[in-house]
Design a protein around this motif. Structure first.
Motif, PDB file in Angstrom:
ATOM      1  N   CYS A   1       0.819  -1.217   0.000  1.00 45.64           N
ATOM      2  CA  CYS A   1       0.000   0.000   0.000  1.00 45.64           C
ATOM      3  C   CYS A   1       0.848   1.260   0.000  1.00 45.64           C
TER       4      CYS A   1
ATOM      5  N   PRO B   1      -1.733   2.688  -4.403  1.00 45.17           N
ATOM      6  CA  PRO B   1      -3.030   2.375  -3.786  1.00 45.17           C
ATOM      7  C   PRO B   1      -3.582   1.055  -4.301  1.00 45.17           C
ATOM      8  N   LEU B   2      -4.284   0.362  -3.432  1.00 43.63           N
ATOM      9  CA  LEU B   2      -4.859  -0.919  -3.814  1.00 43.63           C
ATOM     10  C   LEU B   2      -6.067  -0.722  -4.716  1.00 43.63           C
TER      11      LEU B   2
ATOM     12  N   TYR C   1      -9.842  -1.259  -6.180  1.00 40.48           N
ATOM     13  CA  TYR C   1     -11.134  -1.219  -5.482  1.00 40.48           C
ATOM     14  C   TYR C   1     -11.610  -2.620  -5.130  1.00 40.48           C
TER      15      TYR C   1
ATOM     16  N   CYS D   1      -9.627  -3.951  -2.197  1.00 41.28           N
ATOM     17  CA  CYS D   1     -10.084  -3.305  -0.957  1.00 41.28           C
ATOM     18  C   CYS D   1     -11.401  -3.903  -0.482  1.00 41.28           C
TER      19      CYS D   1
ATOM     20  N   ILE E   1      -6.828  -1.633   6.394  1.00 41.87           N
ATOM     21  CA  ILE E   1      -6.162  -1.606   5.082  1.00 41.87           C
ATOM     22  C   ILE E   1      -7.196  -1.507   3.969  1.00 41.87           C
TER      23      ILE E   1
ATOM     24  N   ASN F   1      -8.167   1.827   2.981  1.00 41.52           N
ATOM     25  CA  ASN F   1      -7.033   2.599   2.440  1.00 41.52           C
ATOM     26  C   ASN F   1      -6.376   3.453   3.528  1.00 41.52           C
TER      27      ASN F   1
ATOM     28  N   SER G   1     -15.998   6.680   5.975  1.00 41.20           N
ATOM     29  CA  SER G   1     -15.630   6.058   4.710  1.00 41.20           C
ATOM     30  C   SER G   1     -16.866   5.509   4.009  1.00 41.20           C
TER      31      SER G   1
END
Length: 559
Positions: free
Chosen positions: A233, A237-238, A240, A243, A286, A289, A371
């Protein structure tokens, strides 16, 4: 002599941790990263390198691991003093710590595999250390599930090879198969960190000695996968979908561990299931994000979970090895220091105010409301938080505040059991605030309505009240105690292997027994074959086969 060796290693690890603390403080200030690469050879445009990375993340985590390891080694001096093979135990435990440090500083797939496989081998040796049937089955459960993750990492090398490099620190958005590569590494990390549906091996690993459990469940084996995903990470960025997978696995694992712990009576399994719950919180973070916040909770969790295991191990020493909380009680009268340590670590587990986990766990729950997560994940996490408070208060009521249910040893405390707990207690109390003041990337802000902010505290207090009212159950619910029937599934797959080795007397008669068994049963057949008339005809064939095998092996290495 054997017991002195554990003290020497303990002092060495504590000195190393202090050095890493000073070095990490310097890196926190200058915020620089150093990468060391050792190139084995070049093949076309691909370099086969062994990469090590030195930055504030790796050095800080190494400092936490060695601090906990030094305390555990000191505790092992007392806990394993009557073991005739304590010297072997200390060496395997040291190899376990070294493997974790290799993984922490790893920057390429080759250096990662050194620590990753080292953790797998040494953890298997430590889990089967007691050489009983229960330890044997637990060791093979751990081995089989972790091998699945190892195979995925080895298969990911083909995708690294297609990119012409093996460093996962230099991955970028322009790489082909990037999503597939990150997905493979993430699934491998889920197996190592015992996330759903790979959760059954973590409670089974309680068959190991308590000092091993203190290391495995705090800062070494189960945190390796989470640390790998956090490293990924930090570079990019991971996706979608990844995630979403992490959010699902993290929330279900958190609920699974907390709910199963409320119907468990074995104190070591309760703590193991609490580890499962907290690992789910990290993976959930995680998935939001928030890798820095997940790493922050990883640090704080390592400190108070090691303290919780050492306090529980000291209680087991006093109760003659009885692990059922229904027969415990009166610990606060007989061992006030251990009772205080057990309470401190338990309050950290529920995120008590001004404890180390308060700064990380509560922030993760508050960021969850900010989030864009679906309502199902939010409800699951809140219910898991309630279950965590419930089993913590239920365990405290039975162990620390209940009446004495069995005779206890009058005195089992000395400097080697008290000092490690005091060191870890200081970290469990002040570690969160200290890390937060040093590392600005861990600082997160949350703006919530008063109702949502009060809801987190209300759920926690509801769970505490529920746990104080409820008494310890005589029977566990099969659905929960087997982790949604995961344990019978894995047990059925590993039983044939463990039964085969049991027939060879692999564990019940010490580790070197297979050699003597083969020598006793196979050597007479070889001697009879040599004395027969077929030996002169078979000898050239065996010699030529051995020569061909040697040439093929050397050709592979030359290539």
């Amino acid at each position: 002599m054997k017991s002195v060796k554990s003290l020497k290693f303990s002092m060495l690890l504590l000195v190393y941790s202090t050095t890493m603390m000073a070095l990490g403080y310097g890196l926190f200030m200058i915020n620089e990263t150093s990468v060391v690469e050792l190139t084995f050879f070049d093949l076309s445009t691909t370099k086969f390198t062994l990469t090590m990375i030195l930055d504030k993340t790796s050095i800080g985590f190494s400092m936490i691991v060695t601090l906990i390891s030094g305390s555990v080694f000191m505790f092992s001096h007392k806990y394993m003093e009557e073991d005739p093979f304590s010297g072997r135990f200390i060496w395997i435990l040291l190899s376990f710590v070294i493997s974790m440090n290799l993984l922490i500083f790893a920057g390429s797939i080759f250096s990662l595999l050194l620590g990753w496989d080292g953790l797998g081998i040494t953890s298997f040796a430590l889990i089967i250390y007691y050489e009983s049937k229960e330890s044997q089955l637990a060791g093979f459960q751990t081995l089989m599930i972790n091998r699945f993750g190892d195979v995925i990492i080895v298969l990911s090398m083909f995708l690294f090879l297609s990119q012409g490099q093996f460093s996962y620190l230099s991955m970028s958005d322009s790489m082909f198969y990037l999503s597939g590569l990150i997905l493979m590494l993430s699934v491998a990390a889920l197996t190592k960190s015992a996330q759903f549906p790979f959760s059954s091996w973590l409670p089974a690993a309680m068959a190991a000695p308590t000092p091993v459990s203190a290391l495995v469940h705090s800062s070494t084996l189960v945190t390796a996968g989470i640390y790998l995903v956090i490293r990924l990470c930090y570079n990019l960025p991971l996706d979608y979908n990844i995630c979403s997978m992490l959010l699902l696995c993290g929330s279900v694992t958190c609920l699974l561990g907390g709910w199963a712990a409320t119907y468990e009576n074995d104190i070591k399994k309760i703590i193991a299931l609490s580890t499962l719950s907290q690992l789910g919180v990290m993976v959930f973070s995680i998935g939001l994000n928030l890798p820095s916040l997940a790493l922050f909770h990883l640090y704080t969790h390592a400190l108070f979970k090691a303290l919780l295991f050492l306090a529980a191990g000291h209680i087991l020493m006093v109760t003659f090895g009885v692990q059922d909380i229904r027969y415990m009680g009166g610990v606060g009268v007989m061992m006030p220091l251990t009772c205080v340590m057990f309470n401190i670590s338990s309050f950290c587990l529920i995120g008590g105010p001004f404890m180390s986990a308060f700064y990380s766990k509560h922030m993760i729950l508050e960021k969850m409301f900010m989030s864009p997560v679906n309502m199902i994940s939010l409800i699951i996490m809140m219910f898991a938080t309630l279950m965590t408070a419930k089993y913590v208060s239920r365990t405290l009521k039975s162990v620390s505040w209940g009446k004495t249910g069995m005779p206890l040893l009058s005195s089992c405390s000395d400097i080697f059991t008290s000092l490690p707990m005091v060191i870890l207690a200081l970290g469990a109390i002040s570690g969160g605030k200290l890390i937060l003041s040093l590392e600005i990337s861990n600082l997160e802000t949350a703006f919530l309505p008063s109702i949502q902010s009060a809801l987190i505290n209300l759920v926690t207090f509801t769970g505490i009240t529920w746990g104080l009212i409820e008494t310890a159950k005589k029977k566990n619910k099969i659905f929960l105690s087997t982790l949604f029937f995961l344990t019978p599934l894995i047990y059925g797959s590993t039983k044939p292997f463990s039964s085969f080795l049991a027939k060879l007397a692999f564990l019940d008669n010490m580790w070197v027994e297979p050699y003597f068994l083969i020598k006793k049963n196979i050597y007479p057949w070889i001697a009879k074959f040599q004395q027969s008339g077929m030996w002169p005809m078979a000898r050239p064939f065996l010699s030529s086969s051995a020569l061909v095998f040697l040439l093929m092996t050397s050709g592979m290495f030359i290539y």
